[in-house]
Design a protein around this motif. Structure first.
Motif, PDB file in Angstrom:
ATOM      1  N   MET A 155       9.028   2.462  -7.799  1.00  0.00           N
ATOM      2  CA  MET A 155       7.996   1.426  -7.858  1.00  0.00           C
ATOM      3  C   MET A 155       8.278   0.315  -6.858  1.00  0.00           C
ATOM      4  O   MET A 155       9.423  -0.107  -6.699  1.00  0.00           O
ATOM      5  CB  MET A 155       7.926   0.843  -9.278  1.00  0.00           C
ATOM      6  N   LEU A 156       7.231  -0.136  -6.183  1.00  0.00           N
ATOM      7  CA  LEU A 156       7.305  -1.285  -5.294  1.00  0.00           C
ATOM      8  C   LEU A 156       6.438  -2.381  -5.888  1.00  0.00           C
ATOM      9  O   LEU A 156       5.231  -2.204  -6.078  1.00  0.00           O
ATOM     10  CB  LEU A 156       6.803  -0.924  -3.893  1.00  0.00           C
ATOM     11  N   ALA A 157       7.040  -3.509  -6.229  1.00  0.00           N
ATOM     12  CA  ALA A 157       6.318  -4.657  -6.775  1.00  0.00           C
ATOM     13  C   ALA A 157       6.121  -5.672  -5.653  1.00  0.00           C
ATOM     14  O   ALA A 157       7.088  -6.222  -5.130  1.00  0.00           O
ATOM     15  CB  ALA A 157       7.091  -5.279  -7.931  1.00  0.00           C
ATOM     16  N   VAL A 158       4.858  -5.907  -5.278  1.00  0.00           N
ATOM     17  CA  VAL A 158       4.538  -6.785  -4.156  1.00  0.00           C
ATOM     18  C   VAL A 158       3.913  -8.066  -4.683  1.00  0.00           C
ATOM     19  O   VAL A 158       2.991  -8.028  -5.499  1.00  0.00           O
ATOM     20  CB  VAL A 158       3.569  -6.095  -3.165  1.00  0.00           C
TER      21      VAL A 158
ATOM     22  N   HIS B 110      -3.229 -14.669  -4.181  1.00  0.00           N
ATOM     23  CA  HIS B 110      -3.367 -13.551  -5.116  1.00  0.00           C
ATOM     24  C   HIS B 110      -4.155 -12.389  -4.516  1.00  0.00           C
ATOM     25  O   HIS B 110      -3.844 -11.226  -4.779  1.00  0.00           O
ATOM     26  CB  HIS B 110      -4.046 -14.044  -6.399  1.00  0.00           C
ATOM     27  N   MET B 111      -5.157 -12.670  -3.679  1.00  0.00           N
ATOM     28  CA  MET B 111      -5.924 -11.600  -3.030  1.00  0.00           C
ATOM     29  C   MET B 111      -5.232 -11.201  -1.729  1.00  0.00           C
ATOM     30  O   MET B 111      -5.817 -11.203  -0.643  1.00  0.00           O
ATOM     31  CB  MET B 111      -7.362 -12.060  -2.782  1.00  0.00           C
ATOM     32  N   LEU B 112      -3.976 -10.851  -1.846  1.00  0.00           N
ATOM     33  CA  LEU B 112      -3.157 -10.579  -0.665  1.00  0.00           C
ATOM     34  C   LEU B 112      -3.663  -9.392   0.146  1.00  0.00           C
ATOM     35  O   LEU B 112      -3.429  -9.319   1.361  1.00  0.00           O
ATOM     36  CB  LEU B 112      -1.693 -10.373  -1.057  1.00  0.00           C
ATOM     37  N   HIS B 113      -4.373  -8.458  -0.483  1.00  0.00           N
ATOM     38  CA  HIS B 113      -4.913  -7.318   0.262  1.00  0.00           C
ATOM     39  C   HIS B 113      -6.119  -7.729   1.107  1.00  0.00           C
ATOM     40  O   HIS B 113      -6.535  -6.974   1.991  1.00  0.00           O
ATOM     41  CB  HIS B 113      -5.278  -6.177  -0.683  1.00  0.00           C
ATOM     42  N   HIS B 114      -6.678  -8.916   0.840  1.00  0.00           N
ATOM     43  CA  HIS B 114      -7.691  -9.497   1.715  1.00  0.00           C
ATOM     44  C   HIS B 114      -7.050 -10.414   2.756  1.00  0.00           C
ATOM     45  O   HIS B 114      -7.473 -10.454   3.910  1.00  0.00           O
ATOM     46  CB  HIS B 114      -8.701 -10.322   0.906  1.00  0.00           C
ATOM     47  N   ASP B 115      -6.032 -11.160   2.320  1.00  0.00           N
ATOM     48  CA  ASP B 115      -5.405 -12.157   3.191  1.00  0.00           C
ATOM     49  C   ASP B 115      -4.596 -11.529   4.315  1.00  0.00           C
ATOM     50  O   ASP B 115      -4.663 -11.970   5.462  1.00  0.00           O
ATOM     51  CB  ASP B 115      -4.483 -13.061   2.372  1.00  0.00           C
ATOM     52  N   GLN B 116      -3.812 -10.519   3.962  1.00  0.00           N
ATOM     53  CA  GLN B 116      -2.911  -9.881   4.933  1.00  0.00           C
ATOM     54  C   GLN B 116      -2.986  -8.359   4.789  1.00  0.00           C
ATOM     55  O   GLN B 116      -2.005  -7.700   4.415  1.00  0.00           O
ATOM     56  CB  GLN B 116      -1.470 -10.366   4.702  1.00  0.00           C
TER      57      GLN B 116
ATOM     58  N   GLY C 107      -5.621  -4.223 -12.243  1.00  0.00           N
ATOM     59  CA  GLY C 107      -5.383  -2.813 -11.916  1.00  0.00           C
ATOM     60  C   GLY C 107      -3.906  -2.484 -11.854  1.00  0.00           C
ATOM     61  O   GLY C 107      -3.494  -1.367 -12.180  1.00  0.00           O
ATOM     62  N   GLY C 108      -3.085  -3.457 -11.437  1.00  0.00           N
ATOM     63  CA  GLY C 108      -1.642  -3.257 -11.437  1.00  0.00           C
ATOM     64  C   GLY C 108      -1.082  -3.240 -12.844  1.00  0.00           C
ATOM     65  O   GLY C 108      -0.181  -2.453 -13.166  1.00  0.00           O
ATOM     66  N   ASN C 109      -1.622  -4.104 -13.716  1.00  0.00           N
ATOM     67  CA  ASN C 109      -1.175  -4.118 -15.109  1.00  0.00           C
ATOM     68  C   ASN C 109      -1.525  -2.811 -15.813  1.00  0.00           C
ATOM     69  O   ASN C 109      -0.690  -2.219 -16.514  1.00  0.00           O
ATOM     70  CB  ASN C 109      -1.808  -5.297 -15.850  1.00  0.00           C
ATOM     71  N   VAL C 110      -2.776  -2.367 -15.639  1.00  0.00           N
ATOM     72  CA  VAL C 110      -3.185  -1.096 -16.235  1.00  0.00           C
ATOM     73  C   VAL C 110      -2.296   0.037 -15.717  1.00  0.00           C
ATOM     74  O   VAL C 110      -1.815   0.876 -16.486  1.00  0.00           O
ATOM     75  CB  VAL C 110      -4.668  -0.802 -15.916  1.00  0.00           C
TER      76      VAL C 110
ATOM     77  N   GLY D 276       4.871  11.628 -15.600  1.00  0.00           N
ATOM     78  CA  GLY D 276       4.767  12.792 -14.729  1.00  0.00           C
ATOM     79  C   GLY D 276       3.534  12.803 -13.862  1.00  0.00           C
ATOM     80  O   GLY D 276       3.428  13.619 -12.937  1.00  0.00           O
ATOM     81  N   ARG D 277       2.600  11.890 -14.133  1.00  0.00           N
ATOM     82  CA  ARG D 277       1.348  11.841 -13.390  1.00  0.00           C
ATOM     83  C   ARG D 277       1.469  11.060 -12.086  1.00  0.00           C
ATOM     84  O   ARG D 277       0.606  11.144 -11.215  1.00  0.00           O
ATOM     85  CB  ARG D 277       0.290  11.143 -14.254  1.00  0.00           C
ATOM     86  N   ILE D 278       2.539  10.241 -11.952  1.00  0.00           N
ATOM     87  CA  ILE D 278       2.669   9.329 -10.822  1.00  0.00           C
ATOM     88  C   ILE D 278       3.875   9.710  -9.963  1.00  0.00           C
ATOM     89  O   ILE D 278       4.999   9.789 -10.463  1.00  0.00           O
ATOM     90  CB  ILE D 278       2.822   7.868 -11.310  1.00  0.00           C
ATOM     91  N   ARG D 279       3.633   9.911  -8.674  1.00  0.00           N
ATOM     92  CA  ARG D 279       4.732  10.196  -7.732  1.00  0.00           C
ATOM     93  C   ARG D 279       5.397   8.906  -7.283  1.00  0.00           C
ATOM     94  O   ARG D 279       6.604   8.751  -7.380  1.00  0.00           O
ATOM     95  CB  ARG D 279       4.201  10.964  -6.518  1.00  0.00           C
ATOM     96  N   ARG D 280       4.599   7.965  -6.805  1.00  0.00           N
ATOM     97  CA  ARG D 280       5.083   6.635  -6.437  1.00  0.00           C
ATOM     98  C   ARG D 280       4.038   5.600  -6.839  1.00  0.00           C
ATOM     99  O   ARG D 280       2.844   5.892  -6.844  1.00  0.00           O
ATOM    100  CB  ARG D 280       5.393   6.527  -4.943  1.00  0.00           C
ATOM    101  N   PHE D 281       4.512   4.387  -7.140  1.00  0.00           N
ATOM    102  CA  PHE D 281       3.627   3.361  -7.689  1.00  0.00           C
ATOM    103  C   PHE D 281       3.863   2.045  -6.970  1.00  0.00           C
ATOM    104  O   PHE D 281       4.990   1.572  -6.850  1.00  0.00           O
ATOM    105  CB  PHE D 281       3.905   3.221  -9.193  1.00  0.00           C
ATOM    106  N   VAL D 282       2.760   1.436  -6.476  1.00  0.00           N
ATOM    107  CA  VAL D 282       2.806   0.132  -5.830  1.00  0.00           C
ATOM    108  C   VAL D 282       1.985  -0.843  -6.674  1.00  0.00           C
ATOM    109  O   VAL D 282       0.800  -0.616  -6.908  1.00  0.00           O
ATOM    110  CB  VAL D 282       2.262   0.176  -4.389  1.00  0.00           C
ATOM    111  N   ASN D 283       2.613  -1.928  -7.107  1.00  0.00           N
ATOM    112  CA  ASN D 283       1.968  -2.925  -7.958  1.00  0.00           C
ATOM    113  C   ASN D 283       1.807  -4.218  -7.167  1.00  0.00           C
ATOM    114  O   ASN D 283       2.789  -4.870  -6.819  1.00  0.00           O
ATOM    115  CB  ASN D 283       2.828  -3.164  -9.204  1.00  0.00           C
ATOM    116  N   LEU D 284       0.544  -4.584  -6.871  1.00  0.00           N
ATOM    117  CA  LEU D 284       0.253  -5.808  -6.130  1.00  0.00           C
ATOM    118  C   LEU D 284      -0.126  -6.914  -7.112  1.00  0.00           C
ATOM    119  O   LEU D 284      -1.232  -6.922  -7.650  1.00  0.00           O
ATOM    120  CB  LEU D 284      -0.897  -5.591  -5.138  1.00  0.00           C
ATOM    121  N   GLU D 285       0.800  -7.814  -7.378  1.00  0.00           N
ATOM    122  CA  GLU D 285       0.543  -8.979  -8.221  1.00  0.00           C
ATOM    123  C   GLU D 285      -0.001  -8.611  -9.612  1.00  0.00           C
ATOM    124  O   GLU D 285      -0.781  -9.355 -10.200  1.00  0.00           O
ATOM    125  CB  GLU D 285      -0.400  -9.964  -7.521  1.00  0.00           C
TER     126      GLU D 285
END
Length: 316
Positions: free
Chosen positions: A252-255, A295-301, A123-126, A136-145
């Motif tokens: 963009m924030l790359a996490v 890699h599943m950091l949104h589950h881990d933390q 989902g981050g790659n897409v 113009g469609r994106i205000r801010r973007f967070v890419n998790l892994e």
């Protein structure tokens, strides 16, 4: 394996919706406040490969009340995952379809207004490609892994095409199915085997959304089309990916997680250092690391991830 542990209880309730997208019905989860604030942009959460929209529940629950109040949040099941199933059987999926799907979704969910976008892994790659194609469609973007992949030389194209055709044959003959599970406890076991940090209560809750019992035999099967296992016929061109990164105009924030899943996958063929070099091409990008996470950091933390998202989306 069985246990007396009760499934996780979500703090924030969501509702399930279906939206028409390119000839199929797309499934959404919507966390809608009683009184939405029209000044707040829509927050869109995009899951990874062989995952589902429900995967975001722990992060949504970890958002502070100050951040969540008035904010509409949606997460979708990508085509062929969860409850977003093509109208007709599909033997192969293409990366560009996800871009078009996301575009059509946003046209319905937030017409004429930029959204905040968070994507994990695939989902981050897409989302990275989309943020470059539709800046113009994106205000801010967070890419998790959502690291992208190593460059593939053009010389490998014939071999890749042959592999794709071979796998299509194997799939047609029933040789690339997904293993069934005896029950929801076994599905939870599978989730915990993949991710050693996932607590049992969350594994049990996710299992009910990541898989479902088959009416024919009662066995539980993953809600993901086995055709996703077929290799993409198109090679990965780093120059195309970096062109999209250069075109991103949103901050963009790359996490990334402390475990370095990139190094575990590619064994030196593509490294964090090379990924960081790509991130330097994004006009406004900073990198953050979540400790004690894989890699599943949104589950881990989930609290740490939620806090990073809150701070970044709320920054001036």
């Amino acid at each position: 394996m069985t246990s007396d542990t009760q499934p996780y209880q979500p703090r924030r309730a969501c509702r399930s919706e279906m939206l028409p997208v390119r000839g199929m019905q797309y499934h959404l989860r919507r966390w809608q406040p009683a009184q939405p604030d029209p000044e707040l942009p829509l927050l869109v959460l995009a899951h990874g490969w062989m995952d589902v929209a429900a995967s975001w529940q722990f992060v949504v629950d970890a958002f502070s009340q100050a951040f969540a109040q008035g904010r509409t949040i949606v997460a979708h099941d990508w085509r062929g995952f969860g409850l977003s199933r093509p109208a007709a059987p599909c033997d192969s999926y293409y990366f560009t379809d996800y871009l078009a799907d996301l575009d059509m979704l946003l046209e319905q969910l937030s017409p004429g207004r930029a959204v905040d976008l968070v994507g994990h892994s695939m989902g981050g790659n897409v989302s990275s490609w989309y943020a470059g194609a539709r800046p113009g469609r994106i205000r801010r973007f967070v890419n998790l892994e959502g690291f992208g992949m190593p460059d593939v030389p053009a010389e490998r194209t014939p071999r890749r095409l042959a592999q794709w055709m071979d796998e299509l044959r194997t799939q047609r003959e029933g040789g690339m199915g997904l293993a069934p599970y005896a029950g929801v406890e076994a599905v939870a076991d599978r989730l915990q085997k993949t991710n050693r940090r996932l607590p049992r209560d969350k594994a049990l809750w996710l299992a009910h959304h990541w898989a479902a019992p088959d009416r024919a035999d009662g066995l539980w099967r993953i809600l993901g089309d086995a055709s996703h296992k077929i290799v993409n016929p198109y090679i990965y061109r780093a120059d195309e990916a970096t062109a999209c990164l250069r075109a991103i105009t949103a901050p963009m924030l790359a996490v990334e997680a402390s475990d370095d899943s990139l190094g575990q996958w590619y064994k030196g063929r593509y490294t964090l250092e090379q990924y960081h070099e790509r991130m330097q091409l994004v006009p406004q990008c900073r990198i953050a690391v979540v400790q004690d996470a894989g890699h599943m950091l949104h589950h881990d933390q989930p609290r740490a991830v939620a806090q990073l998202i809150e701070e970044f989306l709320g920054a001036p």
